[in-house]
Design a protein around this motif. Structure first.
Motif, PDB file in Angstrom:
ATOM      1  N   PRO A 221      24.567  39.400  50.807  1.00  8.90           N
ATOM      2  CA  PRO A 221      25.425  39.752  51.939  1.00  8.90           C
ATOM      3  C   PRO A 221      26.234  38.544  52.401  1.00  8.90           C
ATOM      4  CG  PRO A 221      23.236  40.695  52.228  1.00  8.90           C
ATOM      5  CD  PRO A 221      23.153  39.785  51.026  1.00  8.90           C
ATOM      6  N   GLY A 222      27.508  38.798  52.681  1.00  7.46           N
ATOM      7  CA  GLY A 222      28.411  37.723  53.078  1.00  7.46           C
ATOM      8  C   GLY A 222      29.234  37.170  51.946  1.00  7.46           C
ATOM      9  N   ASP A 223      28.869  37.474  50.693  1.00  4.55           N
ATOM     10  CA  ASP A 223      29.646  36.996  49.551  1.00  4.55           C
ATOM     11  C   ASP A 223      31.004  37.689  49.498  1.00  4.55           C
ATOM     12  OD1 ASP A 223      27.786  35.206  48.624  1.00  4.55           O
ATOM     13  OD2 ASP A 223      26.966  36.533  47.074  1.00  4.55           O
ATOM     14  N   ARG A 224      31.980  36.941  48.980  1.00  7.96           N
ATOM     15  CA  ARG A 224      33.311  37.498  48.779  1.00  7.96           C
ATOM     16  C   ARG A 224      33.431  38.099  47.385  1.00  7.96           C
ATOM     17  NH1 ARG A 224      36.544  32.506  48.974  1.00  7.96           N
ATOM     18  NH2 ARG A 224      38.261  33.844  48.329  1.00  7.96           N
ATOM     19  N   VAL A 225      34.053  39.267  47.307  1.00 10.79           N
ATOM     20  CA  VAL A 225      34.369  39.895  46.030  1.00 10.79           C
ATOM     21  C   VAL A 225      35.835  40.302  46.072  1.00 10.79           C
ATOM     22  CG1 VAL A 225      32.005  40.716  45.717  1.00 10.79           C
ATOM     23  CG2 VAL A 225      33.702  42.234  46.755  1.00 10.79           C
ATOM     24  N   ARG A 226      36.433  40.459  44.893  1.00 12.00           N
ATOM     25  CA  ARG A 226      37.859  40.783  44.877  1.00 12.00           C
ATOM     26  C   ARG A 226      38.127  41.953  43.930  1.00 12.00           C
ATOM     27  NH1 ARG A 226      41.770  35.794  44.493  1.00 12.00           N
ATOM     28  NH2 ARG A 226      40.536  35.372  46.371  1.00 12.00           N
ATOM     29  N   VAL A 227      38.966  42.867  44.397  1.00 15.18           N
ATOM     30  CA  VAL A 227      39.412  44.017  43.609  1.00 15.18           C
ATOM     31  C   VAL A 227      40.785  43.692  43.040  1.00 15.18           C
ATOM     32  CG1 VAL A 227      40.010  46.464  43.655  1.00 15.18           C
ATOM     33  CG2 VAL A 227      38.117  45.621  45.057  1.00 15.18           C
ATOM     34  N   VAL A 228      40.922  43.800  41.721  1.00 13.76           N
ATOM     35  CA  VAL A 228      42.193  43.533  41.057  1.00 13.76           C
ATOM     36  C   VAL A 228      42.518  44.700  40.124  1.00 13.76           C
ATOM     37  CG1 VAL A 228      41.901  41.027  41.167  1.00 13.76           C
ATOM     38  CG2 VAL A 228      41.066  42.277  39.178  1.00 13.76           C
ATOM     39  N   SER A 229      43.751  44.735  39.642  1.00 13.47           N
ATOM     40  CA  SER A 229      44.204  45.853  38.800  1.00 13.47           C
ATOM     41  C   SER A 229      44.748  45.311  37.474  1.00 13.47           C
ATOM     42  CB  SER A 229      45.277  46.658  39.531  1.00 13.47           C
ATOM     43  OG  SER A 229      44.768  47.195  40.735  1.00 13.47           O
ATOM     44  N   PRO A 230      43.880  45.103  36.481  1.00 13.62           N
ATOM     45  CA  PRO A 230      44.342  44.564  35.198  1.00 13.62           C
ATOM     46  C   PRO A 230      45.014  45.597  34.307  1.00 13.62           C
ATOM     47  CG  PRO A 230      41.978  44.201  35.571  1.00 13.62           C
ATOM     48  CD  PRO A 230      42.428  45.242  36.523  1.00 13.62           C
ATOM     49  N   ALA A 231      44.901  46.872  34.650  1.00 13.79           N
ATOM     50  CA  ALA A 231      45.402  47.925  33.764  1.00 13.79           C
ATOM     51  C   ALA A 231      46.385  48.819  34.533  1.00 13.79           C
ATOM     52  CB  ALA A 231      44.228  48.715  33.193  1.00 13.79           C
ATOM     53  N   SER A 232      46.022  50.074  34.760  1.00 16.44           N
ATOM     54  CA  SER A 232      46.922  51.007  35.442  1.00 16.44           C
ATOM     55  C   SER A 232      46.753  50.931  36.958  1.00 16.44           C
ATOM     56  CB  SER A 232      46.651  52.435  34.948  1.00 16.44           C
ATOM     57  OG  SER A 232      47.018  52.585  33.596  1.00 16.44           O
ATOM     58  N   PRO A 233      47.753  51.413  37.705  1.00 16.12           N
ATOM     59  CA  PRO A 233      47.682  51.294  39.167  1.00 16.12           C
ATOM     60  C   PRO A 233      46.696  52.269  39.782  1.00 16.12           C
ATOM     61  CG  PRO A 233      49.693  52.435  38.517  1.00 16.12           C
ATOM     62  CD  PRO A 233      49.052  51.961  37.255  1.00 16.12           C
ATOM     63  N   PRO A 234      45.932  51.823  40.766  1.00 15.03           N
ATOM     64  CA  PRO A 234      45.007  52.693  41.478  1.00 15.03           C
ATOM     65  C   PRO A 234      45.713  53.425  42.615  1.00 15.03           C
ATOM     66  CG  PRO A 234      44.842  50.506  42.374  1.00 15.03           C
ATOM     67  CD  PRO A 234      45.887  50.433  41.274  1.00 15.03           C
TER      68      PRO A 234
ATOM     69  N   LEU B 111      29.244  42.861  51.906  1.00 14.68           N
ATOM     70  CA  LEU B 111      30.150  42.004  51.164  1.00 14.68           C
ATOM     71  C   LEU B 111      31.494  41.890  51.869  1.00 14.68           C
ATOM     72  CD1 LEU B 111      29.405  43.422  47.600  1.00 14.68           C
ATOM     73  CD2 LEU B 111      28.443  41.353  48.638  1.00 14.68           C
ATOM     74  N   ARG B 112      32.167  40.790  51.643  1.00 12.95           N
ATOM     75  CA  ARG B 112      33.527  40.598  52.159  1.00 12.95           C
ATOM     76  C   ARG B 112      34.498  40.913  51.013  1.00 12.95           C
ATOM     77  NH1 ARG B 112      34.099  34.803  54.345  1.00 12.95           N
ATOM     78  NH2 ARG B 112      32.609  34.287  52.683  1.00 12.95           N
ATOM     79  N   VAL B 113      35.292  41.943  51.192  1.00 13.07           N
ATOM     80  CA  VAL B 113      36.094  42.480  50.101  1.00 13.07           C
ATOM     81  C   VAL B 113      37.557  42.084  50.267  1.00 13.07           C
ATOM     82  CG1 VAL B 113      36.678  44.533  48.765  1.00 13.07           C
ATOM     83  CG2 VAL B 113      34.513  44.433  50.025  1.00 13.07           C
ATOM     84  N   GLU B 114      38.136  41.548  49.203  1.00 12.54           N
ATOM     85  CA  GLU B 114      39.551  41.212  49.153  1.00 12.54           C
ATOM     86  C   GLU B 114      40.221  42.048  48.079  1.00 12.54           C
ATOM     87  OE1 GLU B 114      38.431  36.522  50.086  1.00 12.54           O
ATOM     88  OE2 GLU B 114      39.231  37.125  48.129  1.00 12.54           O
ATOM     89  N   VAL B 115      41.511  42.276  48.220  1.00 16.37           N
ATOM     90  CA  VAL B 115      42.282  43.035  47.232  1.00 16.37           C
ATOM     91  C   VAL B 115      43.377  42.126  46.694  1.00 16.37           C
ATOM     92  CG1 VAL B 115      43.732  45.063  46.829  1.00 16.37           C
ATOM     93  CG2 VAL B 115      41.778  45.213  48.389  1.00 16.37           C
TER      94      VAL B 115
ATOM     95  N   GLY C 279      34.914  30.736  45.665  1.00 20.10           N
ATOM     96  CA  GLY C 279      34.309  31.568  46.704  1.00 20.10           C
ATOM     97  C   GLY C 279      34.236  33.030  46.346  1.00 20.10           C
ATOM     98  N   VAL C 280      34.956  33.455  45.320  1.00 15.02           N
ATOM     99  CA  VAL C 280      34.892  34.846  44.869  1.00 15.02           C
ATOM    100  C   VAL C 280      33.713  34.967  43.915  1.00 15.02           C
ATOM    101  CG1 VAL C 280      36.060  36.651  43.540  1.00 15.02           C
ATOM    102  CG2 VAL C 280      37.356  35.257  45.162  1.00 15.02           C
ATOM    103  N   ARG C 281      32.740  35.821  44.257  1.00  8.15           N
ATOM    104  CA  ARG C 281      31.497  35.875  43.507  1.00  8.15           C
ATOM    105  C   ARG C 281      31.418  37.044  42.534  1.00  8.15           C
ATOM    106  NH1 ARG C 281      31.118  31.967  42.371  1.00  8.15           N
ATOM    107  NH2 ARG C 281      29.226  32.614  41.285  1.00  8.15           N
TER     108      ARG C 281
END
Length: 316
Positions: free
Chosen positions: A15-28, A45-49, A79-81
């Motif tokens: 808990p408290g870790d940063r994670v990131r959502v990225v789009s390597p393929a098609s658009p969400p 979790l701390r979520v970034e896009v 910091g992105v885990r």
């Protein structure tokens, strides 16, 4: 390409870790990603896009350089885990050669996704020995990624417990079994992606157990061509076992009279039976609803008599 190394496992999430959502393929979709962000946030979790996650360029989530930049920014940020692909589709294969593998060697973190993301899983294992996760997308709706899928993903990211998958007798591929046991590093994912990497970015598969699943949209001949190409290329030499997930689009395939009565099971038996290794069919994993999360790049044990595949965690 670098030779595969000893498996590198990332630290598990807290808990408290940063994670990131990225789009390597098609658009969400924005609504889909919002659902995923809500779920991940509920785990503490701390979520970034990623900056370009919602870009569009043809059928891809923005231009190649921008999709690669978002991935590399996440890889380079200590910091992105964990990094989660927003969806599959098309395009990850175009940016494989642009990934910053050195950043992941310095600061390993798991990548989550499946389908077209198979290209990235293979590259990370080949260049870094990095374990990753064949798991659901944040863009998955509640109808396609229910509570069991969410729980499986959370456990795979936050605990070091092994993952055990069981043969489901209702899956069409469950009848494909060539008996035996095997131990090896589990690699693989989408058959079309693995085939596409043949002669380009496909790592040596000797000593591995190969997981295969298939999406809708291609016919029986394409499955045959893909398996034959892998065999003829020598990519399957030294393989220790095969695990078959879902082969969607063939659920009612009992044999096509125009194809000599053959169906998907005939092709799989013919192509895989020649390998002389244990084959476990019927694993409920792939493009179907409520997917499990499967560690890739770690040691696994296959037992066809028990109908199980047990995989070491991708995190420590």
């Amino acid at each position: 390409m670098d030779s595969p190394r000893q498996t590198v496992r990332s630290p598990r999430l807290h808990p408290g870790d940063r994670v990131r959502v990225v789009s390597p393929a098609s658009p969400p979709t924005r609504d889909g990603v919002a659902h995923g962000v809500e779920l991940l946030t509920s785990w503490g979790l701390r979520v970034e896009v990623g900056e370009h996650a919602f870009d569009r360029w043809g059928y891809m989530a923005g231009r190649d350089q921008d999709r690669a930049a978002d991935l590399n920014a996440a890889f380079r940020d200590p910091g992105v885990r964990a990094v989660l692909a927003s969806r599959g589709g098309k395009g990850a294969y175009r940016i494989v050669d642009d990934l910053d593998f050195d950043a992941l060697r310095r600061n390993p973190k798991p990548l989550v996704g499946f389908s077209d993301i198979t290209h990235l899983h293979l590259a990370l294992w080949a260049h870094c020995g990095l374990a990753s996760l064949h798991g659901p997308f944040p863009d998955g709706s509640r109808e396609r990624c229910g509570p069991a899928s969410a729980t499986a993903l959370r456990h795979a990211l936050t605990t070091t417990a092994p993952v055990t998958l069981h043969r489901d007798p209702t899956e069409p591929t469950a009848s494909i079994t060539f008996g035996g046991t095997a131990v090896g590093v589990l690699v693989g994912g989408n058959l079309d992606a693995i085939r596409t990497e043949t002669g380009a970015g496909l790592p040596a598969l000797d000593g591995t157990i190969l997981f295969l699943e298939h999406q809708r949209g291609t016919g029986l001949g394409e499955v045959d061509r893909a398996l034959t190409q892998l065999a003829r290329s020598g990519a399957l030499n030294g393989l220790r076992g095969v695990v078959l997930g879902q082969f969607l689009g063939f659920e009612r395939d009992t044999g096509d009279p125009t194809l000599g009565g053959w169906g998907i099971l005939d092709v799989l038996r013919d192509r895989l039976g020649r390998l002389g290794v244990p084959v476990l069919g019927g694993v409920p994993a792939g493009h179907g609803p409520h997917p499990p999360t499967i560690p890739l790049g770690t040691e696994a044990a296959l037992d066809t008599a028990a109908g199980t595949l047990t995989i070491r965690a991708a995190v420590t």
